[in-house]
Write a protein that holds these residues in place. Sequence first.
Motif: not given
Length: 60
Positions: A28, A32, A45-46, A49
């Motif tokens: 993640r 990011r 964020e999408r 997930r």
Amino acid sequence: MPLVTPPVAPFEYCLHIPHDPRAVGVARASLRTALTVHELPELVERAARRVGVGRTVRAR
């Protein structure tokens, strides 16, 4: 209202994620960073997930 993003040159990253409890957090963070560097913060964020659900995440 649909999300509209500016055109971006295609890019692809590949992460090999081991079976380790820390791996999802590392993936993640890597995702990011890549999206932020490519100036796509609205996707962070999408996409984050989706990491860890057994699918490849690609930004195109």
